[in-house]
Design an enzyme around this catalytic site. Structure first.
Site, short mmCIF file in Angstrom:
data_model
loop_
_atom_site.label_atom_id
_atom_site.label_comp_id
_atom_site.label_asym_id
_atom_site.label_seq_id
_atom_site.Cartn_x
_atom_site.Cartn_y
_atom_site.Cartn_z
N GLU A 279 41.23 40.59 40.95
CA GLU A 279 41.32 40.61 39.49
C GLU A 279 42.77 40.71 38.98
OE1 GLU A 279 38.70 43.44 37.67
OE2 GLU A 279 36.92 42.59 38.58
N GLU B 101 32.08 40.92 43.23
CA GLU B 101 31.69 42.18 42.58
C GLU B 101 30.70 41.91 41.47
OE1 GLU B 101 34.72 44.77 40.96
OE2 GLU B 101 35.99 44.42 42.71
C1 FCB Z 1 36.36 45.87 38.44
C2 FCB Z 1 37.24 46.42 39.53
C3 FCB Z 1 36.57 47.43 40.41
C4 FCB Z 1 35.63 48.34 39.64
C5 FCB Z 1 34.73 47.55 38.73
C6 FCB Z 1 33.75 48.37 37.97
O1 FCB Z 1 37.14 45.42 37.38
O2 FCB Z 1 37.68 45.37 40.36
O3 FCB Z 1 37.57 48.14 41.10
O4 FCB Z 1 36.33 49.32 39.01
O5 FCB Z 1 35.49 46.78 37.85
#
Ligand code: FCB
Length: 469
Positions: free
Chosen positions: A170, A368
């Site tokens: 990210e 994620e």
């Molecule tokens: C993302 C991050 C991760 C976590 C999630 C909820 O932005 O990559 O580390 O905090 O959000």
């Protein structure tokens, strides 16, 4: 639901995993020669983190990694996505590799492999060595070079047992939450510096891919970006243009250089009053567009925005939309998670199919997705987190729909294995499949963990959502 089989089955060989990040789980911040990262510095500054929490102890994963790998094995996952702490491996961001840091990750990887779990590493999940921030941080071009050196050193030592390497997690958050909104480390509020940071993160990625590719052609190399569909609140042209601008400075600022080899023209025009992007040197865009073996996509919510000619709203995301101070996020009324994020699985379908449609065929992994809810330990000692089960179920189904619509999605990593240090929210927000009692470090798999284990075993979803045991 899906054409893959009678229930809702995923393609054969689909990768199932969970994800974590070093600063959020490891603790042991001075062990084995580790030196401070920007998150150590930032979290110790009063007023930055909810409740004054820090990552000093976190889940103490540094000492408990064997138990945590056991939890992963119980989940039946094929892969585990975690990040390497740069300040463990190169405590000051340059120089020789730190043997103790390397030893920790070698032991972790060996433990995973002994359980038939493939490691999937991220080189940078936000913990920049503080020494590099002291030298200017990501807005400085030299940081990209330092990152490529760190990648080369680390990949050289570990590529024999780790196949999948993600350069950055990210970069939007690193650049814009870190240097424009000031909501993340290093807490700077300098929009022009944030644009330079975004570019040097991407450049560091490209340089790292180049050198790792030379070291081992068999390594599978990629990057993880967080994507949100950005919709206008109404068809009013001012709102439509607001959505275009936010899409440019959130999604296309990364996707275009990575997958098309150039920054979007409209983005350059949108930010012209802030920066002429003079830091983009000839040849940089070609470096950034080095071929990828996969794209990691993190998805949490859809953005809906409108033009707001009045006072800028005090929202960290809005502050991060560099060049769009006159745009504000709009709530649509959907149910939310404990983060206040609206639950919208169709947004996951939309980002996955968009990458496929707009950027051509590229293998995608959802690196994620998950949710924080206000979990409670029930009288029976368990955590009955039906809300998380239904969140995940709906997002898995959205992924299947995207696959049916042609997106080449090959895996899904749930955020997160454990409750952990949720950045500016500290320990208040629980994303884990496994509950952590921070006073005792006791791990208790939630109902969602048992449900997820059934999904990975079946490589698919049952007709019923909450099938347990
Ligand atoms: C993302 C991050 C991760 C976590 C999630 C909820 O932005 O990559 O580390 O905090 O959000």
């Amino acid at each position: 639901m899906s054409s893959h089989d009678d229930t809702a089955g995923f393609p054969t060989g689909f990768v199932w995993g969970t994800a974590t990040a070093s600063y959020q789980i490891e603790g042991a911040v001075t062990a084995g020669g580790r030196r401070p990262s920007i998150w150590d510095t930032f979290s110790h500054k009063p007023g930055t983190i909810h409740n004054g929490d820090t990552g000093d102890v976190a889940d103490d994963h540094y000492h408990r990694y064997r138990e945590d790998v056991g939890l992963l094995a119980d989940l039946g996952v094929t892969h585990y996505r975690f990040s390497l702490a740069w300040p463990r491996l190169q405590p000051d961001g340059k120089g020789a590799i730190n043997a103790d840091g390397l030893d920790f990750y070698t032991r972790l990887v060996d433990e995973l492999l002994a359980h038939d779990i493939q490691p999937w590493v991220t080189l940078y999940h936000w913990d920049l060595p503080q020494a590099l921030e002291d030298a200017g941080g990501w807005p400085e071009r030299d940081t990209a070079e330092r990152f490529a050196d760190y990648a080369a050193l680390t990949h050289d030592k570990l590529h024999d047992r780790i196949q999948h390497w993600t350069t950055l997690n990210e970069p939007w958050c690193s650049a814009f939450l870190g240097y424009a909104a000031g909501a993340h480390a290093p807490g700077r509020t300098e929009p022009a510096a944030a644009l330079a940071a975004a570019h040097h993160l991407l450049l560091g990625h490209g340089l790292a891919v180049e050198v790792m590719r030379e070291q081992d052609r068999d390594s599978r190399l990629g990057i993880t970006v967080n994507l949100s569909p950005v919709d206008p609140a109404t068809e009013d042209p001012a709102d439509v243009d607001a959505a275009r601008r936010v899409d440019a400075v959130s999604n296309r600022v990364f996707l275009d250089p990575l997958l098309r080899g150039r920054y979007p023209d409209d983005l350059r025009a949108d930010v012209a009053a802030i920066s002429d992007l003079g830091f983009v040197q000839p040849g940089d865009e070609a470096v950034i567009a080095a071929p990828l073996d996969f794209l990691g996509v993190n998805y949490y919510f859809r953005a809906v925005v409108r033009a707001n000619p009045g006072e800028p709203v005090p929202d960290p995301h809005a502050r991060a939309w560099v060049g769009s101070a006159d745009v504000e996020p709009v709530r649509t009324g959907l149910p939310t998670t404990a983060m206040g994020w609206e639950i919208d699985p169709s947004g996951l379908h939309d980002v996955l199919t968009r990458v496929h449609r707009d950027y051509g065929p590229v293998p995608i992994y959802v690196t994620e997705n998950g949710a924080a809810f206000d979990d409670e330990v029930a009288d029976d000692g368990r955590i009955h987190d039906e809300d998380r089960i239904s969140f995940l179920d709906s997002h898995f189904r959205a992924t299947l729909r995207a696959i049916d619509d042609g997106a080449d999605v090959r895996g899904f990593f749930v955020w997160s294995l454990l409750d952990n240090f949720e950045w500016a929210y500290g320990y208040d927000k629980r994303f884990g499949l496994v509950h952590v009692d921070y006073a005792t470090q006791t791990r208790t798999p939630k109902d969602s963990a048992r449900w997820f284990a059934a999904v990975t075993r079946r490589n698919g979803l049952a007709a019923e959502v909450a099938v347990l045991d």
